[in-house]
Design a protein around this motif. Structure first.
Motif, PDB file in Angstrom:
ATOM      1  N   PRO A   1      -9.808   6.290   9.942  1.00 35.93           N
ATOM      2  CA  PRO A   1      -9.559   5.292   8.996  1.00 35.93           C
ATOM      3  C   PRO A   1      -8.448   6.107   7.734  1.00 35.93           C
ATOM      4  O   PRO A   1      -8.346   7.187   7.945  1.00 35.93           O
ATOM      5  N   TRP A   2      -7.968   5.094   6.990  1.00 37.45           N
ATOM      6  CA  TRP A   2      -7.004   5.845   5.934  1.00 37.45           C
ATOM      7  C   TRP A   2      -7.542   5.200   4.750  1.00 37.45           C
ATOM      8  O   TRP A   2      -7.841   4.132   4.600  1.00 37.45           O
ATOM      9  N   THR A   3      -7.550   5.946   3.542  1.00 38.31           N
ATOM     10  CA  THR A   3      -7.968   5.657   2.454  1.00 38.31           C
ATOM     11  C   THR A   3      -6.626   5.606   1.295  1.00 38.31           C
ATOM     12  O   THR A   3      -6.078   6.526   1.380  1.00 38.31           O
ATOM     13  N   GLU A   4      -6.508   4.454   0.838  1.00 42.95           N
ATOM     14  CA  GLU A   4      -5.481   4.351  -0.102  1.00 42.95           C
ATOM     15  C   GLU A   4      -5.781   3.499  -1.188  1.00 42.95           C
ATOM     16  O   GLU A   4      -6.310   2.300  -1.285  1.00 42.95           O
ATOM     17  N   ASN A   5      -5.596   4.169  -2.598  1.00 47.81           N
ATOM     18  CA  ASN A   5      -5.930   3.515  -3.785  1.00 47.81           C
ATOM     19  C   ASN A   5      -7.192   2.958  -3.566  1.00 47.81           C
ATOM     20  O   ASN A   5      -7.590   2.042  -4.473  1.00 47.81           O
ATOM     21  N   GLY A   6      -8.139   3.798  -3.314  1.00 42.31           N
ATOM     22  CA  GLY A   6      -9.532   3.672  -3.415  1.00 42.31           C
ATOM     23  C   GLY A   6      -9.962   2.673  -2.269  1.00 42.31           C
ATOM     24  O   GLY A   6     -11.313   2.416  -2.237  1.00 42.31           O
ATOM     25  N   GLU A   7      -9.336   2.150  -1.378  1.00 38.26           N
ATOM     26  CA  GLU A   7      -9.540   1.191  -0.426  1.00 38.26           C
ATOM     27  C   GLU A   7      -9.456   1.954   0.817  1.00 38.26           C
ATOM     28  O   GLU A   7      -8.463   2.765   1.189  1.00 38.26           O
ATOM     29  N   LYS A   8     -10.581   1.617   1.869  1.00 35.22           N
ATOM     30  CA  LYS A   8     -10.605   2.344   2.957  1.00 35.22           C
ATOM     31  C   LYS A   8     -10.160   1.237   4.060  1.00 35.22           C
ATOM     32  O   LYS A   8     -11.035   0.269   4.013  1.00 35.22           O
ATOM     33  N   TRP A   9      -9.276   1.657   4.822  1.00 33.96           N
ATOM     34  CA  TRP A   9      -8.878   0.669   5.886  1.00 33.96           C
ATOM     35  C   TRP A   9      -9.010   1.294   7.228  1.00 33.96           C
ATOM     36  O   TRP A   9      -8.676   2.402   7.501  1.00 33.96           O
ATOM     37  N   ARG A  10      -9.495   0.356   8.358  1.00 29.47           N
ATOM     38  CA  ARG A  10      -9.636   0.540   9.668  1.00 29.47           C
ATOM     39  C   ARG A  10      -8.220   0.779  10.383  1.00 29.47           C
ATOM     40  O   ARG A  10      -7.301  -0.123   9.985  1.00 29.47           O
ATOM     41  N   VAL A  11      -7.870   1.505  11.005  1.00 27.31           N
ATOM     42  CA  VAL A  11      -6.459   1.765  11.541  1.00 27.31           C
ATOM     43  C   VAL A  11      -6.520   1.508  13.370  1.00 27.31           C
ATOM     44  O   VAL A  11      -7.317   2.229  14.180  1.00 27.31           O
ATOM     45  N   LEU A  12      -5.799   0.796  13.558  1.00 25.55           N
ATOM     46  CA  LEU A  12      -5.653   0.380  15.063  1.00 25.55           C
ATOM     47  C   LEU A  12      -4.290   0.939  15.589  1.00 25.55           C
ATOM     48  O   LEU A  12      -3.434   0.528  14.981  1.00 25.55           O
ATOM     49  N   SER A  13      -4.392   1.974  16.394  1.00 25.89           N
ATOM     50  CA  SER A  13      -3.141   2.410  17.220  1.00 25.89           C
ATOM     51  C   SER A  13      -2.748   1.563  18.316  1.00 25.89           C
ATOM     52  O   SER A  13      -3.291   1.345  19.209  1.00 25.89           O
ATOM     53  N   VAL A  14      -1.528   0.992  18.380  1.00 26.41           N
ATOM     54  CA  VAL A  14      -1.079   0.350  19.569  1.00 26.41           C
ATOM     55  C   VAL A  14       0.205   0.871  20.221  1.00 26.41           C
ATOM     56  O   VAL A  14       1.056   1.126  19.366  1.00 26.41           O
TER      57      VAL A  14
ATOM     58  N   GLY B   1     -10.428  -8.024   8.064  1.00 28.98           N
ATOM     59  CA  GLY B   1      -9.695  -8.152   9.513  1.00 28.98           C
ATOM     60  C   GLY B   1      -8.402  -8.604   8.917  1.00 28.98           C
ATOM     61  O   GLY B   1      -7.605  -8.811  10.043  1.00 28.98           O
ATOM     62  N   LEU B   2      -7.797  -8.423   7.731  1.00 30.45           N
ATOM     63  CA  LEU B   2      -6.553  -8.534   7.470  1.00 30.45           C
ATOM     64  C   LEU B   2      -5.504  -7.558   7.423  1.00 30.45           C
ATOM     65  O   LEU B   2      -5.903  -6.440   7.000  1.00 30.45           O
ATOM     66  N   LEU B   3      -4.197  -7.513   7.926  1.00 26.18           N
ATOM     67  CA  LEU B   3      -3.318  -6.732   8.116  1.00 26.18           C
ATOM     68  C   LEU B   3      -2.879  -6.255   6.718  1.00 26.18           C
ATOM     69  O   LEU B   3      -2.461  -7.043   5.715  1.00 26.18           O
ATOM     70  N   ARG B   4      -2.772  -5.016   6.302  1.00 28.42           N
ATOM     71  CA  ARG B   4      -2.468  -4.359   5.131  1.00 28.42           C
ATOM     72  C   ARG B   4      -1.192  -3.713   5.013  1.00 28.42           C
ATOM     73  O   ARG B   4      -0.377  -3.430   4.208  1.00 28.42           O
ATOM     74  N   ARG B   5      -1.102  -2.943   6.146  1.00 32.45           N
ATOM     75  CA  ARG B   5       0.021  -1.928   6.246  1.00 32.45           C
ATOM     76  C   ARG B   5       0.450  -1.696   7.754  1.00 32.45           C
ATOM     77  O   ARG B   5      -0.367  -1.752   8.553  1.00 32.45           O
TER      78      ARG B   5
ATOM     79  N   THR C   1      13.387   6.858  11.489  1.00 34.62           N
ATOM     80  CA  THR C   1      13.059   6.882  10.266  1.00 34.62           C
ATOM     81  C   THR C   1      11.760   6.625  10.019  1.00 34.62           C
ATOM     82  O   THR C   1      11.371   5.416  10.576  1.00 34.62           O
ATOM     83  N   GLU C   2      10.732   7.211   9.280  1.00 30.60           N
ATOM     84  CA  GLU C   2       9.398   7.043   9.233  1.00 30.60           C
ATOM     85  C   GLU C   2       9.114   5.849   8.154  1.00 30.60           C
ATOM     86  O   GLU C   2       9.584   5.633   7.098  1.00 30.60           O
ATOM     87  N   VAL C   3       8.537   4.714   8.515  1.00 25.13           N
ATOM     88  CA  VAL C   3       8.247   3.695   7.675  1.00 25.13           C
ATOM     89  C   VAL C   3       7.077   3.646   7.549  1.00 25.13           C
ATOM     90  O   VAL C   3       6.067   3.528   8.293  1.00 25.13           O
ATOM     91  N   ALA C   4       6.728   2.827   6.121  1.00 23.22           N
ATOM     92  CA  ALA C   4       5.507   2.315   5.599  1.00 23.22           C
ATOM     93  C   ALA C   4       5.815   0.812   5.332  1.00 23.22           C
ATOM     94  O   ALA C   4       6.457   0.473   4.217  1.00 23.22           O
TER      95      ALA C   4
ATOM     96  N   GLU D   1       6.025  12.486   4.424  1.00 26.46           N
ATOM     97  CA  GLU D   1       5.551  13.358   5.572  1.00 26.46           C
ATOM     98  C   GLU D   1       3.909  13.442   5.400  1.00 26.46           C
ATOM     99  O   GLU D   1       3.422  13.545   6.626  1.00 26.46           O
ATOM    100  N   ASP D   2       3.306  13.039   4.517  1.00 28.64           N
ATOM    101  CA  ASP D   2       2.012  13.195   4.187  1.00 28.64           C
ATOM    102  C   ASP D   2       1.249  11.832   4.477  1.00 28.64           C
ATOM    103  O   ASP D   2       0.139  11.627   4.373  1.00 28.64           O
ATOM    104  N   GLY D   3       2.255  10.900   4.920  1.00 25.76           N
ATOM    105  CA  GLY D   3       1.605   9.598   5.141  1.00 25.76           C
ATOM    106  C   GLY D   3       1.817   8.337   4.234  1.00 25.76           C
ATOM    107  O   GLY D   3       1.562   7.368   4.259  1.00 25.76           O
ATOM    108  N   THR D   4       2.089   9.063   2.647  1.00 24.46           N
ATOM    109  CA  THR D   4       2.134   8.096   1.712  1.00 24.46           C
ATOM    110  C   THR D   4       3.419   7.360   1.755  1.00 24.46           C
ATOM    111  O   THR D   4       4.568   7.977   2.160  1.00 24.46           O
ATOM    112  N   PRO D   5       3.526   6.180   1.227  1.00 24.86           N
ATOM    113  CA  PRO D   5       4.892   5.618   1.043  1.00 24.86           C
ATOM    114  C   PRO D   5       5.746   6.172  -0.288  1.00 24.86           C
ATOM    115  O   PRO D   5       5.369   6.331  -1.130  1.00 24.86           O
ATOM    116  N   ASP D   6       7.040   6.054  -0.055  1.00 26.95           N
ATOM    117  CA  ASP D   6       7.907   6.274  -1.193  1.00 26.95           C
ATOM    118  C   ASP D   6       8.344   4.709  -1.822  1.00 26.95           C
ATOM    119  O   ASP D   6       8.993   4.058  -1.292  1.00 26.95           O
ATOM    120  N   LEU D   7       7.412   4.721  -2.868  1.00 22.91           N
ATOM    121  CA  LEU D   7       7.639   3.335  -3.627  1.00 22.91           C
ATOM    122  C   LEU D   7       8.656   3.277  -4.748  1.00 22.91           C
ATOM    123  O   LEU D   7       8.875   2.351  -5.086  1.00 22.91           O
TER     124      LEU D   7
END
Length: 240
Positions: free
Chosen positions: A142-155, A176-180, A191-194, A219-225
């Motif tokens: 899983p991935w935690t972002e802004n205090g939220e824990k999201w389940r991650v599906l690799s496809v 069960g809604l897509l967030r990222r 190019t690495e995309v979020a 590189e650390d998986g965070t987005p460039d906002l």
């Protein structure tokens, strides 16, 4: 079927329902500086799209100009025609034309039409396409972002399905809604995309991501906002 994928499909109306659907239509509003950077500023703006839900095929029509783009994976071809039917671009085997390209390489008309064609098709057929033959989907850490824990599906997609790159990550919240989404487009120098989903709309019981902001990924998986290269807004949705 992977447990997370089963949960996601349940949230999105169920697998059996998707198997009996044929077409999704919508208005797509594309924005951001990416289109101008690639040499096609006119690809920003509004298109009416018709997406096939049982095969990889999509039609974009620009009401303001009459331009029509058709991408069909079965024939492995993208065509662009003008308001009177004149052929503006006809590109067979479009994927092969990007060999050696970097993120700074400009694209021709057929190439940018192909990029948006396969991308929009995926955005509107996911998560159903995760269940197609040859596609492998499984839950990862899983991935935690802004205090939220999201389940991650690799496809992982087979070569028969064109998408940004073979293996992508999809982040889901507790409902069960897509967030990222994370990917690295092969056609754009990997190019690495979020890619973030900012809002959903429920259409006939199916939640559809309707507001998308596409960022670079650090590189650390965070987005460039700091900027948004591409925005995608979806409205006027029908599913049949």
């Amino acid at each position: 079927m992977d447990a997370l994928l089963a949960r996601v499909m349940e949230t999105h109306g169920g697998l059996e329902r998707w198997k009996n659907l044929s077409t999704l239509t919508a208005r797509i509003t594309s924005g951001g500086p990416f289109w101008e950077f690639k040499g096609h500023a006119d690809f920003a703006g509004d298109d009416v799209v018709e997406v096939s839900l049982q095969k990889e095929r999509v039609v974009h029509r620009r009401p303001a100009t009459g331009r029509t783009v058709v991408y069909d994976r079965e024939s492995d071809r993208v065509t662009v025609t003008g308001p009177d039917g004149e052929v503006l671009a006809d590109l067979p085997e479009p994927r092969s034309t990007f060999d050696g390209y970097t993120q700074d390489t400009p694209w021709n008309l057929g190439q940018i039409a192909y990029f948006r064609g396969y991308a929009v098709w995926h955005y509107l057929v996911e998560p159903y396409v995760f269940t197609w033959p040859g596609v492998e989907a499984h839950e990862v850490e899983p991935w935690t972002e802004n205090g939220e824990k999201w389940r991650v599906l690799s496809v992982t997609y087979p070569p028969s399905i064109h998408t940004h790159n073979a293996t992508q990550l999809y982040y889901y919240d507790d409902s069960g809604l897509l967030r990222r989404m994370d990917y690295q487009p092969d056609v754009n120098g990997r190019t690495e995309v979020a890619h973030y989903i900012r809002a959903h709309e429920v259409v006939d019981g199916i939640p559809v991501p309707v507001k998308r902001d596409i960022h670079r990924r650090n590189e650390d998986g965070t987005p460039d906002l700091s900027w948004i290269p591409i925005t995608v807004d979806i409205s006027d949705i029908t599913i049949s």
